[in-house]
Design a protein around this motif. Structure first.
Motif, PDB file in Angstrom:
ATOM      1  N   ILE A 133       0.857  -1.120   0.019  1.00 35.02           N
ATOM      2  CA  ILE A 133      -0.032  -0.128  -0.027  1.00 35.02           C
ATOM      3  C   ILE A 133       0.901   1.051  -0.038  1.00 35.02           C
ATOM      4  CG2 ILE A 133      -1.863   1.459   1.231  1.00 35.02           C
ATOM      5  CD1 ILE A 133      -2.884  -1.069   2.196  1.00 35.02           C
ATOM      6  N   GLY A 136       3.025   1.632  -2.865  1.00 38.76           N
ATOM      7  CA  GLY A 136       2.170   2.400  -4.214  1.00 38.76           C
ATOM      8  C   GLY A 136       2.233   3.770  -3.763  1.00 38.76           C
ATOM      9  N   TYR A 137       1.914   4.207  -2.428  1.00 43.77           N
ATOM     10  CA  TYR A 137       1.966   5.479  -2.360  1.00 43.77           C
ATOM     11  C   TYR A 137       3.157   6.248  -2.811  1.00 43.77           C
ATOM     12  CZ  TYR A 137       2.246  10.003   0.476  1.00 43.77           C
ATOM     13  OH  TYR A 137       2.388  11.160   1.142  1.00 43.77           O
ATOM     14  N   LEU A 139       5.265   4.907  -4.967  1.00 42.28           N
ATOM     15  CA  LEU A 139       5.447   4.925  -6.437  1.00 42.28           C
ATOM     16  C   LEU A 139       4.868   5.949  -7.241  1.00 42.28           C
ATOM     17  CD1 LEU A 139       6.404   2.667  -8.555  1.00 42.28           C
ATOM     18  CD2 LEU A 139       4.299   1.783  -8.331  1.00 42.28           C
ATOM     19  N   VAL A 140       3.645   6.392  -6.796  1.00 39.90           N
ATOM     20  CA  VAL A 140       2.719   7.150  -7.551  1.00 39.90           C
ATOM     21  C   VAL A 140       3.298   8.695  -7.266  1.00 39.90           C
ATOM     22  CG1 VAL A 140       0.577   8.505  -7.429  1.00 39.90           C
ATOM     23  CG2 VAL A 140       0.688   6.168  -7.195  1.00 39.90           C
ATOM     24  N   SER A 142       6.443   9.113  -7.366  1.00 43.70           N
ATOM     25  CA  SER A 142       7.730   9.251  -7.989  1.00 43.70           C
ATOM     26  C   SER A 142       7.125   9.587  -9.682  1.00 43.70           C
ATOM     27  CB  SER A 142       8.665   8.201  -8.153  1.00 43.70           C
ATOM     28  OG  SER A 142       7.704   7.029  -8.602  1.00 43.70           O
ATOM     29  N   LEU A 143       5.934   9.082 -10.098  1.00 46.21           N
ATOM     30  CA  LEU A 143       5.496   9.295 -11.286  1.00 46.21           C
ATOM     31  C   LEU A 143       4.975  10.549 -11.694  1.00 46.21           C
ATOM     32  CD1 LEU A 143       3.669   5.811 -11.887  1.00 46.21           C
ATOM     33  CD2 LEU A 143       5.778   6.615 -12.895  1.00 46.21           C
ATOM     34  N   ILE A 144       4.475  11.390 -10.720  1.00 45.06           N
ATOM     35  CA  ILE A 144       4.053  12.782 -10.826  1.00 45.06           C
ATOM     36  C   ILE A 144       4.817  13.819 -10.758  1.00 45.06           C
ATOM     37  CG2 ILE A 144       1.994  14.170 -10.482  1.00 45.06           C
ATOM     38  CD1 ILE A 144       0.375  11.860  -9.281  1.00 45.06           C
ATOM     39  N   GLU A 145       5.299  14.562 -11.625  1.00 45.75           N
ATOM     40  CA  GLU A 145       6.341  15.742 -11.290  1.00 45.75           C
ATOM     41  C   GLU A 145       5.777  16.822 -11.056  1.00 45.75           C
ATOM     42  OE1 GLU A 145       8.415  15.766 -15.145  1.00 45.75           O
ATOM     43  OE2 GLU A 145       8.992  13.732 -14.671  1.00 45.75           O
ATOM     44  N   ARG A 149       0.150  18.824  -7.819  1.00 40.32           N
ATOM     45  CA  ARG A 149      -0.862  17.589  -8.233  1.00 40.32           C
ATOM     46  C   ARG A 149      -0.167  16.298  -7.370  1.00 40.32           C
ATOM     47  NH1 ARG A 149      -0.841  14.736 -13.111  1.00 40.32           N
ATOM     48  NH2 ARG A 149      -2.666  13.082 -12.892  1.00 40.32           N
ATOM     49  N   ILE A 157      -4.365   9.243  -1.796  1.00 38.43           N
ATOM     50  CA  ILE A 157      -3.969   7.685  -1.463  1.00 38.43           C
ATOM     51  C   ILE A 157      -3.742   7.357  -0.200  1.00 38.43           C
ATOM     52  CG2 ILE A 157      -2.294   5.835  -2.256  1.00 38.43           C
ATOM     53  CD1 ILE A 157      -2.176   7.277  -4.784  1.00 38.43           C
TER      54      ILE A 157
END
Lengths: 253, 229
Positions: A133, A136-137, A139-140, A142-145, A149, A157
């Motif tokens: 869980i 994932g927090y 991970l997300v 790291s995906l939004i620059e 946002r 999350i």
């Protein structure tokens, strides 16, 4: 630069609280270790019982951290102050780290007592799930620059992830597995299911880990702030106007 | 609530025309049942007795994975058509949008479970093997379980719809939160198949109901923050 600092809620003045928390953690840890190591060995488990003084507080810290991730996430959504996002991130990382610590110490304890490092048992499984869980927090994140946002999505999350904490805490009650029930019962009749000799050591260590949480929260929060300031600076350098004004500054300087 | 129904109606109409979600999830669930069936044993003689408790696990694995596929499609049509922003501009609370999407996914998931649950039970020797199936509590379990699966996966679908690698991220984010629903549904179904209704089944269903309710309430409240751009 000042504008960026205002947006990121850079604290003013010198920070005396963080080192104080660090020293308090150290003192409590040393005291806890002394009491723990001088307590008599258990009838059944012998000296192994001392793992309790690390295992339980580490698990407690990870719950605290997961609760913090949700709480700071919620505070971010309400106030939109970036410092809550930084605290939420720090909490999630700490939660992951101390869950890993709990699992490792638990495995060392499980081998001599249960006969296996790992069993697919409810409490263990739900604990391992928390890694997914909050992994994932992160991970997300790291995906939004885009920082605003990223903070908002992460907060959402983090808040929903908090649902997992009661499930994990109650896992030993709901699915009667091999893991013992809570040592410290918080719901219904508050009770402590071990000898009082261990109670004091456990209490001191739990207190030490609680202070440790706030200490690490502040340290990690500061590092996150520096990272954000650097990101803002690098972002500013990409813009031509900012570049020009920076060059002005260099010339004038 | 009115908004929610309008959106759900729109989604149902769309699903009825294209049937892409329904067909892909049904295909996926069927494939999973086949693989598990081959992997777990022949279902003849002594193996049949061992196979029966596995029916619950097989059916719910199929439904949980199908829920991730179905929810992934929930916001995809708007995303592809560039209509998601327009949808958020309509007057009314954003929570209604979530409830509408949830209803849209839920109905498709229920249709799927009408197919998957009896088939799964049949494949794994829990149906037609001379054992009575307690249908009424089983239907209730399926309703509560599928509601829980749809509620959290629809919510996470909204979070991931604008992210890179959304197909990969949706299951990774949603599954950990789905686990309590899957565990409770599997346990309730297994107990029902083995011994019919008991107080223990009631406890599991109670847990499911509370969990579903909290997921729906939290998701509805947080949904406006998910959609902001």
């Amino acid at each position: 630069m000042m504008q960026a600092q205002a947006k990121l809620n850079v604290p003013a003045g010198r920070d005396r609280l963080t080192p104080a928390l660090g020293i308090l953690t150290l003192v409590l840890m040393l005291a806890g270790l002394y009491i723990g190591l001088s307590s008599p060995p258990d009838v059944n488990q012998g000296t192994l019982v001392r793992l309790l003084f690390i295992h339980v507080p580490a698990a407690w810290l990870s719950y605290l951290a997961y609760g913090g991730t949700g709480l700071f996430g919620l505070l971010y959504l309400i106030t939109r102050q970036r410092r809550f996002d930084r605290l939420s991130l720090s909490s999630a990382e700490m939660g992951l780290m101390f869950t890993v610590a709990t699992i490792i110490v638990g495995m060392l304890w499980a081998k001599p007592t249960w006969g296996a490092y790992w069993v697919w048992e409810p409490r263990l499984t739900t604990t391992a799930l928390s890694l997914v869980i909050y992994g994932g927090y992160l991970l997300v994140r790291s995906l939004i620059e885009e920082p605003e946002r990223r903070a908002r999505v992460a907060a959402v999350i983090g808040v929903v992830g908090t649902l997992y904490v009661p499930v994990n805490y109650m896992a030993v009650e709901w699915w009667r597995g091999i893991h013992q029930t809570q040592t410290l019962k918080l719901l219904g009749n508050i009770g402590f299911a071990a000898s009082p000799a261990y109670g004091i050591a456990l209490l001191v260590m739990t207190l030490a880990f609680t202070v440790l949480y706030f200490y690490l929260l502040r340290v990690r929060g500061k590092i996150a702030l520096m990272q954000e300031l650097r990101e803002e600076r690098e972002f500013g350098m990409d813009l031509p106007t900012a570049q020009a004004s920076q060059q002005d500054g260099v010339q004038r300087g | 609530m009115h908004n929610a129904l309008t959106i759900a109606l729109k989604d149902w109409r769309l699903a009825g025309r294209t049937r892409d979600t329904l067909l892909s999830t049904a295909f996926f669930a069927g494939l999973l049942l086949l693989v598990l069936g081959i992997g777990l044993g022949s279902g003849l003689g002594a193996e049949a007795v061992q196979l029966r408790p596995a029916a619950a696990g097989a059916v719910w694995s199929a439904l949980a994975l199908a829920a991730a596929v179905a929810a992934g499609r929930a916001f995809a049509s708007e995303q592809e058509a560039g209509a998601l922003e327009a949808l958020t501009l309509y007057p009314g609370a954003h929570g209604g949008l979530y409830l509408g999407k949830l209803l849209g996914t839920l109905v498709q998931m229920l249709l799927l479970s009408i197919l998957v649950v009896p088939l799964g039970l049949l494949f794994f020797g829990a149906l037609g093997a001379g054992v009575a199936v307690p249908w009424l509590p089983l239907v209730l379990t399926v309703l509560l379980g599928v509601l829980g699966l749809s509620a959290s996966s629809t919510f996470y679908a909204a979070i991931t719809v604008n992210l890179r690698a959304r197909e990969a991220l949706l299951p990774a984010l949603a599954f950990p939160v789905l686990i309590p629903v899957v565990l409770a549904s599997v346990q309730a179904t297994r107990l029902l198949l083995l011994g019919g209704w008991s107080a223990e089944v009631g406890t599991w269903l109670g847990f499911l109901a509370i969990f579903d309710l909290s997921v729906i309430v939290i998701s509805t409240l947080l949904f406006p923050f998910v959609l902001e751009n």
